[in-house]
Design a protein around this motif. Structure first.
Motif: not given
Length: 125
Positions: A54-77
């Motif tokens: 809903g909000s698009g808020s994200t959270s990462y494991a410390d081991s991947v912070k700054g290297r990985f990015t999660i995102s979503q395309d709600n229109a495409q599920n």
């Protein structure tokens, strides 16, 4: 019921990049949280990243912070995990998951009630 199908895994050298995709279908409205967890041979599942649908808020494991990015395309599920500067310790089977809430990336394996078949990521020189 939510069906999740991952794609985009493969083999790369250290420092390389991959983008994982997760196509969701079914009762996706029932999942307030989507994310990725991984499991390496002989180890338990490790939450990598989560996104509140809903909000698009994200959270990462410390081991991947700054290297990985999660995102979503709600229109495409569809959900994505962009992985940069990959390291050998990132080698694992990566699973897309859905759950009722996003507390943290670390909590994802415990709260997820749906996950896909996984896609293998191998980082090696």
């Amino acid at each position: 019921q939510v069906d999740l199908v991952e794609s985009g895994g493969g083999s790369v050298q250290p420092g390389g990049s991959l983008r994982l995709s997760c196509a969701a279908s079914g009762d996706t409205y029932s999942s307030a949280c989507m994310g990725w967890f991984r499991q390496a041979p002989g180890k338990g599942p490790e939450g990598v990243a989560v996104i509140a649908t809903g909000s698009g808020s994200t959270s990462y494991a410390d081991s991947v912070k700054g290297r990985f990015t999660i995102s979503q395309d709600n229109a495409q599920n569809t959900m994505y995990l962009q992985m940069n500067n990959l390291k050998p310790e990132d080698t694992a089977m990566y699973y897309c998951a859905a759950g009722p809430r996003c507390n943290s990336a670390a909590a994802l394996p415990a709260v997820a009630n749906y996950w896909g078949q996984g896609t293998q990521v191998t980082v090696s020189s």
